[in-house]
Design a protein around this motif. Structure first.
Motif, PDB file in Angstrom:
ATOM      1  N   ARG A   8       0.823  -1.214   0.000  1.00 10.81           N
ATOM      2  CA  ARG A   8       0.000   0.000   0.000  1.00 10.81           C
ATOM      3  C   ARG A   8       0.855   1.261   0.000  1.00 10.81           C
ATOM      4  O   ARG A   8       0.610   2.203   0.735  1.00 10.81           O
ATOM      5  CB  ARG A   8      -0.958  -0.001   1.178  1.00 10.81           C
ATOM      6  N   SER A  11      -5.386   5.287  -3.457  1.00  8.26           N
ATOM      7  CA  SER A  11      -5.875   6.280  -2.501  1.00  8.26           C
ATOM      8  C   SER A  11      -6.911   7.223  -3.112  1.00  8.26           C
ATOM      9  O   SER A  11      -7.882   7.563  -2.461  1.00  8.26           O
ATOM     10  CB  SER A  11      -4.707   7.084  -1.934  1.00  8.26           C
ATOM     11  N   VAL A  66      -9.537  -0.825  -0.042  1.00  9.19           N
ATOM     12  CA  VAL A  66      -8.268  -1.345   0.462  1.00  9.19           C
ATOM     13  C   VAL A  66      -8.244  -2.868   0.396  1.00  9.19           C
ATOM     14  O   VAL A  66      -7.186  -3.473   0.204  1.00  9.19           O
ATOM     15  CB  VAL A  66      -8.034  -0.849   1.912  1.00  9.19           C
ATOM     16  N   THR A  67      -9.397  -3.494   0.501  1.00  6.71           N
ATOM     17  CA  THR A  67      -9.451  -4.958   0.454  1.00  6.71           C
ATOM     18  C   THR A  67      -9.104  -5.504  -0.928  1.00  6.71           C
ATOM     19  O   THR A  67      -8.795  -6.685  -1.057  1.00  6.71           O
ATOM     20  CB  THR A  67     -10.841  -5.463   0.867  1.00  6.71           C
ATOM     21  N   LEU A  73      -6.564  -4.338  -2.807  1.00  7.51           N
ATOM     22  CA  LEU A  73      -5.146  -4.157  -3.113  1.00  7.51           C
ATOM     23  C   LEU A  73      -4.347  -5.465  -3.135  1.00  7.51           C
ATOM     24  O   LEU A  73      -3.518  -5.650  -4.025  1.00  7.51           O
ATOM     25  CB  LEU A  73      -4.527  -3.132  -2.163  1.00  7.51           C
TER      26      LEU A  73
END
Length: 110
Positions: A26, A32, A38-39, A41
């Protein structure tokens, strides 16, 4: 297989691998401003890693290299679309920069 093809393939695999590692850790602005959860990535990192490994394997099994190259080009096209949807137009050149060696490797493979 020419020297130019080998160099382009290695450069493309290194850049795709760098993009994958950036997704795993990240780093920086990965996802962003692109409305990427985020899950996702780790999955995006896995796709980039598979593409990089596929490019390297394609030096020995050409069909695998073609498939990996096409997959990575589609991956980076979707990344460009995601950046443009999020109005992050200043990030588009970096996405294209990562896609360019993959396109070059594909063109030199034929």
């Amino acid at each position: 297989m020419s020297l130019a093809h080998v160099v382009a393939t290695i450069v493309a695999a290194l850049m795709a691998g760098f993009a994958a590692v950036s997704s795993y850790i990240r780093a920086g602005r990965v996802g962003s401003r692109k409305d990427v959860p985020v899950t996702w990535l780790p999955w995006l990192g896995a796709a980039g890693s598979a593409g990089a490994a596929g490019l390297l394997a394609g030096m020995f099994v050409p069909l695998v290299g073609y498939a990996a190259g096409v997959g990575l080009v589609l991956y980076f096209i979707v990344a460009v679309i995601a950046v443009m949807r999020a109005r992050g137009f200043d990030d588009v050149p970096s996405e294209v920069l990562f896609m360019a060696p993959v396109v070059g490797a594909l063109m030199l493979a034929s």
